[in-house]
Every structure is written in structure tokens, then in C-alpha cells.
Scaffold this active site. Sequence first.
Site, PDB file in Angstrom:
ATOM      1  N   SER A 128       0.835  -1.208   0.000  1.00  0.00           N
ATOM      2  CA  SER A 128       0.000   0.000   0.000  1.00  0.00           C
ATOM      3  C   SER A 128       0.864   1.249   0.000  1.00  0.00           C
ATOM      4  O   SER A 128       1.982   1.247   0.544  1.00  0.00           O
ATOM      5  CB  SER A 128      -0.852  -0.024   1.277  1.00  0.00           C
ATOM      6  OG  SER A 128      -1.443   1.223   1.502  1.00  0.00           O
ATOM      7  N   TYR A 152      -1.665  -1.329  10.879  1.00  0.00           N
ATOM      8  CA  TYR A 152      -1.929  -1.825   9.515  1.00  0.00           C
ATOM      9  C   TYR A 152      -0.700  -1.582   8.626  1.00  0.00           C
ATOM     10  O   TYR A 152      -0.214  -2.482   7.948  1.00  0.00           O
ATOM     11  CB  TYR A 152      -3.174  -1.132   8.937  1.00  0.00           C
ATOM     12  CG  TYR A 152      -3.317  -1.311   7.448  1.00  0.00           C
ATOM     13  CD1 TYR A 152      -3.676  -2.546   6.908  1.00  0.00           C
ATOM     14  CD2 TYR A 152      -3.077  -0.255   6.559  1.00  0.00           C
ATOM     15  CE1 TYR A 152      -3.792  -2.721   5.529  1.00  0.00           C
ATOM     16  CE2 TYR A 152      -3.193  -0.411   5.190  1.00  0.00           C
ATOM     17  CZ  TYR A 152      -3.547  -1.642   4.677  1.00  0.00           C
ATOM     18  OH  TYR A 152      -3.651  -1.813   3.309  1.00  0.00           O
ATOM     19  N   LYS A 156       2.281  -4.132   6.582  1.00  0.00           N
ATOM     20  CA  LYS A 156       2.734  -4.067   5.175  1.00  0.00           C
ATOM     21  C   LYS A 156       4.265  -3.942   5.128  1.00  0.00           C
ATOM     22  O   LYS A 156       4.935  -4.587   4.324  1.00  0.00           O
ATOM     23  CB  LYS A 156       2.088  -2.879   4.457  1.00  0.00           C
ATOM     24  CG  LYS A 156       0.581  -2.991   4.306  1.00  0.00           C
ATOM     25  CD  LYS A 156       0.182  -4.178   3.442  1.00  0.00           C
ATOM     26  CE  LYS A 156      -1.307  -4.359   3.333  1.00  0.00           C
ATOM     27  NZ  LYS A 156      -1.723  -5.650   2.780  1.00  0.00           N
TER      28      LYS A 156
HETATM   29  P1  NAD Z   1     -11.031  -6.823   1.089  1.00  0.00           P
HETATM   30  O1  NAD Z   1     -11.240  -6.817   2.551  1.00  0.00           O
HETATM   31  O2  NAD Z   1     -12.179  -6.485   0.213  1.00  0.00           O
HETATM   32  O3  NAD Z   1     -10.452  -8.231   0.626  1.00  0.00           O
HETATM   33  C1  NAD Z   1      -9.650  -9.044   1.458  1.00  0.00           C
HETATM   34  C2  NAD Z   1     -10.226 -10.445   1.415  1.00  0.00           C
HETATM   35  O4  NAD Z   1      -9.412 -11.301   2.209  1.00  0.00           O
HETATM   36  C3  NAD Z   1     -11.657 -10.526   1.975  1.00  0.00           C
HETATM   37  O5  NAD Z   1     -12.465 -11.229   1.057  1.00  0.00           O
HETATM   38  C4  NAD Z   1     -11.501 -11.300   3.291  1.00  0.00           C
HETATM   39  O6  NAD Z   1     -12.625 -12.086   3.563  1.00  0.00           O
HETATM   40  C5  NAD Z   1     -10.257 -12.120   3.009  1.00  0.00           C
HETATM   41  N1  NAD Z   1      -9.433 -12.479   4.187  1.00  0.00           N
HETATM   42  C6  NAD Z   1      -8.982 -11.655   5.167  1.00  0.00           C
HETATM   43  N2  NAD Z   1      -8.225 -12.361   6.035  1.00  0.00           N
HETATM   44  C7  NAD Z   1      -8.182 -13.639   5.580  1.00  0.00           C
HETATM   45  C8  NAD Z   1      -7.561 -14.824   6.027  1.00  0.00           C
HETATM   46  N3  NAD Z   1      -6.822 -14.853   7.132  1.00  0.00           N
HETATM   47  N4  NAD Z   1      -7.758 -15.977   5.321  1.00  0.00           N
HETATM   48  C9  NAD Z   1      -8.514 -15.965   4.203  1.00  0.00           C
HETATM   49  N5  NAD Z   1      -9.124 -14.869   3.732  1.00  0.00           N
HETATM   50  C10 NAD Z   1      -8.957 -13.715   4.401  1.00  0.00           C
HETATM   51  O7  NAD Z   1      -9.792  -5.855   0.790  1.00  0.00           O
HETATM   52  P2  NAD Z   1      -9.253  -5.302  -0.593  1.00  0.00           P
HETATM   53  O8  NAD Z   1      -9.577  -3.853  -0.666  1.00  0.00           O
HETATM   54  O9  NAD Z   1      -9.624  -6.206  -1.690  1.00  0.00           O
HETATM   55  O10 NAD Z   1      -7.686  -5.389  -0.304  1.00  0.00           O
HETATM   56  C11 NAD Z   1      -6.911  -6.488  -0.704  1.00  0.00           C
HETATM   57  C12 NAD Z   1      -5.479  -6.270  -0.242  1.00  0.00           C
HETATM   58  O11 NAD Z   1      -4.989  -5.045  -0.769  1.00  0.00           O
HETATM   59  C13 NAD Z   1      -5.330  -6.169   1.277  1.00  0.00           C
HETATM   60  O12 NAD Z   1      -4.129  -6.833   1.649  1.00  0.00           O
HETATM   61  C14 NAD Z   1      -5.198  -4.681   1.526  1.00  0.00           C
HETATM   62  O13 NAD Z   1      -4.452  -4.391   2.682  1.00  0.00           O
HETATM   63  C15 NAD Z   1      -4.466  -4.230   0.269  1.00  0.00           C
HETATM   64  N6  NAD Z   1      -4.707  -2.810  -0.046  1.00  0.00           N
HETATM   65  C16 NAD Z   1      -5.999  -2.374  -0.216  1.00  0.00           C
HETATM   66  C17 NAD Z   1      -6.224  -1.024  -0.480  1.00  0.00           C
HETATM   67  C18 NAD Z   1      -7.627  -0.506  -0.641  1.00  0.00           C
HETATM   68  O14 NAD Z   1      -7.831   0.701  -0.594  1.00  0.00           O
HETATM   69  N7  NAD Z   1      -8.640  -1.333  -0.862  1.00  0.00           N
HETATM   70  C19 NAD Z   1      -5.155  -0.133  -0.601  1.00  0.00           C
HETATM   71  C20 NAD Z   1      -3.857  -0.627  -0.440  1.00  0.00           C
HETATM   72  C21 NAD Z   1      -3.656  -1.979  -0.159  1.00  0.00           C
HETATM   73  C1  UD1 Z   2      -6.810   5.345   3.804  1.00  0.00           C
HETATM   74  C2  UD1 Z   2      -5.745   4.843   4.731  1.00  0.00           C
HETATM   75  C3  UD1 Z   2      -4.673   4.143   3.907  1.00  0.00           C
HETATM   76  C4  UD1 Z   2      -5.290   3.030   3.074  1.00  0.00           C
HETATM   77  C5  UD1 Z   2      -6.398   3.627   2.203  1.00  0.00           C
HETATM   78  C6  UD1 Z   2      -7.119   2.602   1.412  1.00  0.00           C
HETATM   79  C7  UD1 Z   2      -5.832   6.410   6.610  1.00  0.00           C
HETATM   80  C8  UD1 Z   2      -5.113   7.493   7.322  1.00  0.00           C
HETATM   81  N1  UD1 Z   2      -5.218   5.951   5.500  1.00  0.00           N
HETATM   82  O1  UD1 Z   2      -6.187   6.245   2.923  1.00  0.00           O
HETATM   83  O2  UD1 Z   2      -3.684   3.612   4.746  1.00  0.00           O
HETATM   84  O3  UD1 Z   2      -4.303   2.425   2.260  1.00  0.00           O
HETATM   85  O4  UD1 Z   2      -7.350   4.293   3.058  1.00  0.00           O
HETATM   86  O5  UD1 Z   2      -7.845   1.726   2.228  1.00  0.00           O
HETATM   87  O6  UD1 Z   2      -6.892   5.965   7.004  1.00  0.00           O
HETATM   88  N2  UD1 Z   2     -12.264  11.831   3.393  1.00  0.00           N
HETATM   89  C9  UD1 Z   2     -13.256  12.757   3.743  1.00  0.00           C
HETATM   90  N3  UD1 Z   2     -14.415  12.294   4.290  1.00  0.00           N
HETATM   91  C10 UD1 Z   2     -14.631  10.951   4.504  1.00  0.00           C
HETATM   92  C11 UD1 Z   2     -13.615  10.011   4.142  1.00  0.00           C
HETATM   93  C12 UD1 Z   2     -12.448  10.509   3.605  1.00  0.00           C
HETATM   94  O7  UD1 Z   2     -13.083  13.952   3.553  1.00  0.00           O
HETATM   95  O8  UD1 Z   2     -15.702  10.597   5.025  1.00  0.00           O
HETATM   96  C13 UD1 Z   2     -11.028  12.343   2.774  1.00  0.00           C
HETATM   97  C14 UD1 Z   2      -9.761  12.029   3.572  1.00  0.00           C
HETATM   98  O9  UD1 Z   2      -9.494  13.028   4.506  1.00  0.00           O
HETATM   99  C15 UD1 Z   2      -8.730  11.955   2.425  1.00  0.00           C
HETATM  100  C16 UD1 Z   2      -9.521  11.418   1.232  1.00  0.00           C
HETATM  101  O10 UD1 Z   2     -10.878  11.671   1.535  1.00  0.00           O
HETATM  102  O11 UD1 Z   2      -8.264  13.233   2.102  1.00  0.00           O
HETATM  103  C17 UD1 Z   2      -9.340   9.913   1.010  1.00  0.00           C
HETATM  104  O12 UD1 Z   2      -9.626   9.231   2.226  1.00  0.00           O
HETATM  105  P1  UD1 Z   2      -9.695   7.624   2.287  1.00  0.00           P
HETATM  106  O13 UD1 Z   2     -10.600   7.122   1.217  1.00  0.00           O
HETATM  107  O14 UD1 Z   2     -10.022   7.259   3.692  1.00  0.00           O
HETATM  108  O15 UD1 Z   2      -8.238   7.159   1.893  1.00  0.00           O
HETATM  109  P2  UD1 Z   2      -6.814   7.578   2.521  1.00  0.00           P
HETATM  110  O16 UD1 Z   2      -6.964   8.431   3.723  1.00  0.00           O
HETATM  111  O17 UD1 Z   2      -5.985   8.111   1.409  1.00  0.00           O
END
Ligand code: NAD
Ligand code: UD1
Length: 338
Positions: A128, A152, A156
Site C-alpha cells: 500500500s 496496519y 505491510k
Molecule cells: P477486502 O477486505 O475487500 O479483501 C480481502 C479479502 O481477504 C476478503 O475477502 C476477506 O474475507 C479475506 N481475508 C482476510 N483475512 C483472511 C484470512 N486470514 N484468510 C482468508 N481470507 C482472508 O480488501 P481489498 O480492498 O480487496 O484489499 C486487498 C489487499 O490489498 C489487502 O491486503 C489490503 O491491505 C491491500 N490494499 C488495499 C487497499 C484498498 O484501498 N482497498 C489499498 C492498499 C492496499
Molecule cells: C486510507 C488509509 C490508507 C489506506 C487507504 C485505502 C488512513 C489514514 N489511510 O487512505 O492507509 O491504504 O485508506 O484503504 O486511514 N475523506 C473525507 N471524508 C470521509 C472520508 C475521507 O473527507 O468521510 C477524505 C480524507 O481526509 C482523504 C480522502 O478523503 O483526504 C481519502 O480518504 P480515504 O478514502 O479514507 O483514503 P486515505 O486516507 O488516502
Amino acid sequence: MSVLLTGGLGYIGSHTAVELLEDGKQVVVIDNLSNSNIDVADKIKKIVGSRCAENLKVYIGDVRDKKILDKIFTEEHIDSVIHFAGLKAVGESVQKPVEYYDNNLTSTLVLLNTMKHFNVKNFVFSSSATVYGRAKSMPIYEDFEIGATNPYGQTKLFIEQILKDLYLSDNSYNIAILRYFNPIGAHDSGLIGEDPNGIPNNLMPYISKVATGKLECLSVFGNDYDTHDGTGVRDYIHVVDLAKGHLKALNKLKTNCGLKIYNLGTGVGYSVLDIVNAYNKVCGGKVKYKIAPRRPGDIDICYANADKAYKEMGWKAERDLEDMCKTSWNFENKNTKR
Ligand code: NAD
Ligand code: UD1
């Protein structure tokens, strides 16, 4: 040969499963349904059609459970793994650090041990942009300093370090660490997308729920940041573009690339109000908002330089903000929990 997707029924995993199946790959999923629903498997099959759907196999179980991993690696011909499974809510990780360290780290260690046992050495990891913390300048390049401000983010960082140490110990591994920026949007079909439990923490799912009237009003966290309109700026990337990046990463592993780190973002930063305005254009102005205090821990601005992924994997994001908003709105209308 098959690709194992841990967490393959989640938001990013399900979109990646679609891309891999449509590319003709055999896909095996393990998911414990802690943040997803079994229906997603049928939706993936519906999207890809009956011929590709035969190439999807789903195991319900926990990646920390060595027995089920042994069973999967014995029954299936796994040659690569994409490790999505994990817990991902920053705020929750501060409240429940042990659960986060256990889920994210234990799952990775059990998985890597099993891969070693079965001599599987191709690995893609979901990292991330959070690993950059407060970056010293924008855009963010892969060689910037890394550091974490919450459990979290620490998971990572630890996993990235484990993968670097693993590669140092045995350079026949091929490992792609993908640092995602802010994935939003949904599949064009409207069948799969992001549907978090409870009140969303992230911006886009919150906006979608305000637009449908499930939530009353968006709080914009801060309008006094050093950005073009004072609200926070992020690099939002369409989840389908992100999913395609995983296909490119798997192709890269096949070239015996060693350990590689790539930013997956668009290279463009949009503010909270840019997103609200774009969303209002597609939903007919239903997103009400008010300015609220800054959210603790937030940074003002964060966007990627994603040139390395283009130069080395031939990947770049193609979908624009309008498309991200349209597909989110379509998914919200068709699918999400009432
Ligand atoms: P998500 O929660 O939608 O998907 C994760 C999936 O993993 C879920 O279906 C959950 O049921 C499953 N899971 C969790 N723990 C498990 C375990 N121990 N065994 C088996 N299954 C398990 O999340 P996502 O948004 O699809 O994210 C996927 C990956 O990407 C995560 O590692 C997350 O940290 C990373 N990531 C996500 C974002 C984001 O904004 N969505 C940003 C940066 C990194
Ligand atoms: C957050 C996480 C980041 C993670 C990412 C995706 C934090 C500090 N960071 O990032 O680690 O990888 O989500 O899951 O939580 N915002 C509003 N109102 C809201 C929600 C968000 O104004 O109700 C604003 C936030 O202040 C930010 C932007 O929208 O400026 C994006 O927020 P968000 O979607 O939560 O993502 P990140 O903060 O970038």
C-alpha cells in the site's frame, strides 16, 4: 498451472480473478469470508461466462490454516500466488493491533512456508501507499523512504521486509510488491465492487451511500490543506486498472525478474471536492457535504509516480475519474447491502 488468489472474493481480488479468468488462466481462490460474501464467486462466474467460469475453483478457509493450504497445494497445480488476504482498516488496526498482526503476518508466514514446501516461488503481494507515510515530496517514487504510523501500515512494512529477506536467501524467487494508491470504482457489469460492512471509512463508499440516501451527508475532513482547493488530495485508481496490473505482474514474474517493487497509481491527484463534483455529475447532484475538522493522521497530498510499472511491465492506468464515479454509482444502485 493455476494462480492462487488469497482473499480472492474481496474487492480487489474479485476484480483480479475476472481479469485472470478472461485471460484464460486457471484460478484458485481461498477466502475466509471475513470481509466478503460467497455470492461473489457466482458473480465472478457470471461476468466471465460459462467457458472461463470452469477455470475458477473456490476454497472457503483461512490462510493461517496450514491444513487447508496443504490440501490446496496438493490438489491444485499452483505455480504462482497473489496474496490479497488481510485486514485493511487503519483505524481498526489501532484498536485491535494483535488481530491485525496475527491475521496479516501469520497468514503470510504460513503461506510462504507452504509455498517453500511445494517449491512454488512466484509471489505477488498487495502492499500500500501507506508505507510511504508522509513523503518528503510529490510524486512518490518507489525508492522513497518508507515508514508506518499505525499497525496496519506496520504489517505491510514487515511483510515487505520478510519478502526482501526471503529473496536474499534464495534468489530463485520472483516477487512483485505492488504498492496500491487509492482504488475506487467497480466492474462495468455492476455485479462486483466495494461494499464494506457498517459505516464506510473511505471516501468513495461513503459518497456512494450519501448519493443513495443511506447516509445523510459527507463530512469533508479539512479544507485548509495546502492543495488547490484546501481539501486532501489522493491518487484514485480504477479497481479494474489495478486488477489488470496483477496480470502484468504475473507476466513479469515469468521473466525471472527477481524482487520488484511497483507503485500502482495514475500519477494524478484529485481533491475530495474534485471527487464530490465528479460524482455529482453522474448521480444528478445527490451528494450533500459539509466541511468538518481534519481527520487525525491524514496527510494533505499523496500521489504516485507510476512510470516504473509502465517501463518495466507495460502497465498504466487507463480509466478516468468519470468512469470511476459512474461504475461506483452503478454498483451502489444495483448491489449493495440495504
Ligand atoms: P477486502 O477486505 O475487500 O479483501 C480481502 C479479502 O481477504 C476478503 O475477502 C476477506 O474475507 C479475506 N481475508 C482476510 N483475512 C483472511 C484470512 N486470514 N484468510 C482468508 N481470507 C482472508 O480488501 P481489498 O480492498 O480487496 O484489499 C486487498 C489487499 O490489498 C489487502 O491486503 C489490503 O491491505 C491491500 N490494499 C488495499 C487497499 C484498498 O484501498 N482497498 C489499498 C492498499 C492496499
Ligand atoms: C486510507 C488509509 C490508507 C489506506 C487507504 C485505502 C488512513 C489514514 N489511510 O487512505 O492507509 O491504504 O485508506 O484503504 O486511514 N475523506 C473525507 N471524508 C470521509 C472520508 C475521507 O473527507 O468521510 C477524505 C480524507 O481526509 C482523504 C480522502 O478523503 O483526504 C481519502 O480518504 P480515504 O478514502 O479514507 O483514503 P486515505 O486516507 O488516502
